[in-house]
Design a protein around this motif. Structure first.
Motif, short mmCIF file in Angstrom:
data_model
loop_
_atom_site.label_atom_id
_atom_site.label_comp_id
_atom_site.label_asym_id
_atom_site.label_seq_id
_atom_site.Cartn_x
_atom_site.Cartn_y
_atom_site.Cartn_z
N CYS A 173 0.75 -1.13 -0.07
CA CYS A 173 -0.05 0.10 0.18
C CYS A 173 1.11 1.19 0.08
N CYS A 174 0.63 2.18 -1.03
CA CYS A 174 1.35 3.27 -1.17
C CYS A 174 0.81 4.52 -1.03
N PHE A 175 1.28 5.66 -0.57
CA PHE A 175 0.47 6.85 -0.49
C PHE A 175 1.41 7.84 -1.57
N VAL A 176 0.70 8.36 -2.58
CA VAL A 176 1.33 9.00 -3.46
C VAL A 176 0.99 10.78 -3.37
N PRO A 177 1.78 11.46 -2.44
CA PRO A 177 1.60 12.76 -2.34
C PRO A 177 1.48 13.83 -3.35
N THR A 178 0.62 14.77 -3.12
CA THR A 178 0.67 16.07 -4.26
C THR A 178 1.21 17.01 -4.04
N THR A 179 1.82 17.67 -4.84
CA THR A 179 2.91 18.98 -4.49
C THR A 179 2.13 20.20 -4.94
N PRO A 180 2.35 21.38 -4.18
CA PRO A 180 3.24 21.41 -3.12
C PRO A 180 2.48 21.08 -1.83
N ASN A 181 1.38 20.62 -1.75
CA ASN A 181 0.78 20.07 -0.51
C ASN A 181 1.04 18.93 -0.42
N PRO A 182 1.74 18.02 0.42
CA PRO A 182 2.01 16.59 0.54
C PRO A 182 0.97 16.13 1.39
N THR A 183 0.34 16.90 2.09
CA THR A 183 -1.00 16.05 2.95
C THR A 183 -2.12 15.73 2.49
N SER A 184 -2.20 15.94 0.97
CA SER A 184 -3.20 15.25 0.33
C SER A 184 -2.51 14.46 -0.85
N GLY A 185 -3.29 13.46 -1.27
CA GLY A 185 -2.58 12.65 -2.17
C GLY A 185 -3.61 11.39 -2.37
N PHE A 186 -2.96 10.37 -2.99
CA PHE A 186 -3.79 9.18 -3.47
C PHE A 186 -3.29 7.92 -2.56
N VAL A 187 -3.96 7.16 -2.13
CA VAL A 187 -3.62 5.66 -1.90
C VAL A 187 -3.95 4.67 -2.85
N ILE A 188 -2.94 3.93 -3.24
CA ILE A 188 -2.93 3.03 -4.36
C ILE A 188 -2.13 1.72 -3.74
N MET A 189 -2.52 0.56 -4.53
CA MET A 189 -2.01 -0.78 -4.12
C MET A 189 -1.26 -1.32 -5.15
N VAL A 190 0.28 -1.19 -4.89
CA VAL A 190 1.03 -1.68 -6.06
C VAL A 190 1.62 -3.12 -5.90
N PRO A 191 1.76 -4.12 -6.84
CA PRO A 191 2.56 -5.04 -6.80
C PRO A 191 3.96 -4.96 -6.38
N ARG A 192 4.54 -5.66 -5.34
CA ARG A 192 5.76 -5.45 -4.93
C ARG A 192 6.65 -5.45 -5.89
N LYS A 193 6.77 -6.32 -6.95
CA LYS A 193 7.79 -6.39 -7.92
C LYS A 193 7.85 -5.20 -8.88
N GLU A 194 6.93 -4.32 -8.87
CA GLU A 194 6.98 -3.07 -9.46
C GLU A 194 7.35 -1.82 -8.74
N VAL A 195 7.77 -2.07 -7.32
CA VAL A 195 8.15 -1.07 -6.46
C VAL A 195 9.74 -0.98 -6.27
N ARG A 196 10.01 0.17 -6.45
CA ARG A 196 11.46 0.29 -6.01
C ARG A 196 11.94 1.22 -4.96
N VAL A 197 12.49 0.72 -3.93
CA VAL A 197 12.70 1.51 -2.71
C VAL A 197 14.08 2.30 -3.24
N LEU A 198 13.94 3.79 -2.56
CA LEU A 198 15.13 4.68 -2.93
C LEU A 198 15.69 5.00 -1.49
N ASP A 199 16.74 5.49 -1.66
CA ASP A 199 17.70 5.41 -0.51
C ASP A 199 17.61 6.74 0.39
N MET A 200 16.75 7.79 -0.51
CA MET A 200 16.64 8.91 -0.02
C MET A 200 15.67 8.88 1.30
#
Length: 213
Positions: free
Chosen positions: A153-180
């Motif tokens: 389950c992922c939260f995709v924030p909007t810009t420039p207000n990151p308190t709003s956004g979308f909740v989407i569910m993505v297969p793990r194989k399509e997700v990349r973890v960033l170092d930031m």
């Protein structure tokens, strides 16, 4: 003319962040100073000292939070808090507000879950277009079962207000973890992508997942 413009822009870049930081800190201090009003008038610092010292409300707020946390962490305090929560959840309108606020606070401030601990890169809204997202949960038992996918389950924030956004569910194989870090990702979102964190060559951690979730 270009040199004058460059100097003006440089001055703006120095003073605008300082001004915004000062205004936000002053607002926060003023709000917390109002907590002193709960004290009897004769015991308020302004009355005892004869003059106003900004920031004393911050100290009182920290003390109240610490004492409340210490009370809620022991056996008796847990029963008191539990009784209070039970009462709040019985009031029709209040229970919705209180329950939502409590769940949000537990997600953001609790160290016992994986919410908002990882910054993800996903393809959204279509293949070939990437956006930043935050992992909010990997315990999606029903979704895992119905889709037959290992889903995050992922939260995709909007810009420039990151308190709003979308909740989407993505297969793990399509997700990349960033170092930031989460803070770095939020700065990038708020700045419209202008502030990009410096990349460190580190091995990306695996997404935490509990079997049978």
């Amino acid at each position: 003319m270009k040199r004058i413009r460059r100097y003006l822009v440089a001055g703006i870049l120095v003073w605008v962040p300082l001004g915004v930081t000062f205004l936000l800190l002053r607002f926060a201090v003023n709000v917390m100073d109002k907590t002193l009003a709960v004290l009897p008038r004769q015991y308020q610092p302004d009355e005892l000292l004869g003059f106003h010292i900004p920031g004393l409300g911050v100290i009182l707020t920290i003390i109240v939070l610490f004492l409340t946390g210490a009370l809620a962490a022991n056996f008796v305090g847990r029963h008191v808090v539990g009784g209070w929560e039970s009462l709040m959840r019985r009031i029709p309108i209040v229970r919705s507000i209180y329950g939502g606020a409590k769940n949000f606070a537990e997600i953001v401030f609790s160290d016992g879950n994986d919410s908002f601990k990882n910054v993800l890169l996903i393809e959204y809204p279509r293949k070939g277009i990437y956006c930043l997202a935050f992992q909010t949960s990997s315990e999606l038992g029903e979704v895992q079962e119905k889709t037959g996918e290992d889903v995050v389950c992922c939260f995709v924030p909007t810009t420039p207000n990151p308190t709003s956004g979308f909740v989407i569910m993505v297969p793990r194989k399509e997700v990349r973890v960033l170092d930031m870090t989460v803070d770095e990702a939020l700065k990038m979102v708020i700045s419209l992508g202008v502030v990009v964190p410096q990349w460190r060559r580190e091995q990306t951690a695996e997404l935490p997942f509990k079997d049978g979730a």
